[in-house]
Design an enzyme around this catalytic site. Structure first.
Site, mmCIF file in Angstrom:
data_model
loop_
_atom_site.group_PDB
_atom_site.id
_atom_site.type_symbol
_atom_site.label_atom_id
_atom_site.label_comp_id
_atom_site.label_asym_id
_atom_site.label_seq_id
_atom_site.Cartn_x
_atom_site.Cartn_y
_atom_site.Cartn_z
ATOM 1 N N ASP A 1 0.853 -1.190 0.000
ATOM 2 C CA ASP A 1 0.000 0.000 0.000
ATOM 3 C C ASP A 1 0.884 1.233 0.000
ATOM 4 O O ASP A 1 1.983 1.218 0.556
ATOM 5 C CB ASP A 1 -0.922 0.018 1.227
ATOM 6 N N ASP B 1 -6.945 -1.493 -4.530
ATOM 7 C CA ASP B 1 -8.013 -1.151 -3.588
ATOM 8 C C ASP B 1 -8.952 -0.100 -4.172
ATOM 9 O O ASP B 1 -10.174 -0.168 -4.004
ATOM 10 C CB ASP B 1 -7.417 -0.623 -2.281
#
Length: 207
Positions: free
Chosen positions: A145, A179
């Protein structure tokens, strides 16, 4: 919308997702010490998690393996859903939404399956691609991330029940392109629910 166009959308998102992750892994040190402040409300940094989208995790020694296998089953089901929707000439809203969800799920699966055996660790150093000393094993890679949008940060008013006076950050999640694709796809299904499930795409407004 044709199956070819749907697959092209999936492939494009996957390429952007993986290029961004590989760049972050090989150029950033894990954690806040290596972050770039693009703006006060937008930061880029390297964080890794072993869970679902937005860092949700399954505890236990076998949690990561269970999650990865679940993802593989889920992406197979989503892929069939996309194929079936195209064959039935479903709404473009539905096909685009499924394509986004499929791309996002596939993007994070790549991390989970392969990253543990092609990268070394990122703690105190930038990771090496195709390292001789990988940090993990097959199916136990960590999802990368990097996007952080702390739009507002401060103490909440004292008069608020439960959370009054506590420090709060909006938006506090750190996420990746995969995401974003999943969330956008789900958002399309929620916001454009009637159009997405209206049947034929002949009357759809989404190009």
């Amino acid at each position: 919308m044709s199956l070819k166009k749907a697959y092209l959308l999936v492939i494009l998102i996957l390429i952007v997702d993986q290029i961004s992750k590989i760049y972050i892994k090989t150029n950033f040190i894990y954690g806040e010490d290596g972050q770039i402040n693009v703006a006060s409300w937008f930061k880029i940094l390297l964080i890794e998690n072993e869970g679902m989208a937005w860092g949700t995790q399954i505890p236990g020694d076998y949690g990561k393996l269970i999650l990865t296998l679940f993802r593989l089953v889920a992406v197979t089901g989503i892929g069939w859903w996309l194929w079936d929707s195209v064959k039935k000439h479903s709404s473009r809203y539905l096909i685009v939404a499924i394509s986004l969800i499929l791309a996002g799920a596939f993007g994070n699966i790549i991390d989970s399956v392969f990253y543990g055996v092609i990268f070394d660790h990122s703690t105190g150093q930038t990771a090496t691609l195709f390292s001789d000393q990988p940090y993990g094993t097959w199916f136990h890679g960590k999802v990368v991330d990097m996007l952080y949008f702390p739009i507002w940060e401060g103490n909440l008013p004292e008069w608020l029940p439960i959370w009054g006076g506590k420090h709060f950050t909006f938006f506090n999640a750190i996420f990746n392109i995969a995401d974003m694709a999943i969330s956008t796809g789900v958002g399309i299904l929620i916001v454009f629910n009637k159009k997405a499930f209206s049947g034929s795409n002949k009357h759809s407004e989404l190009a």
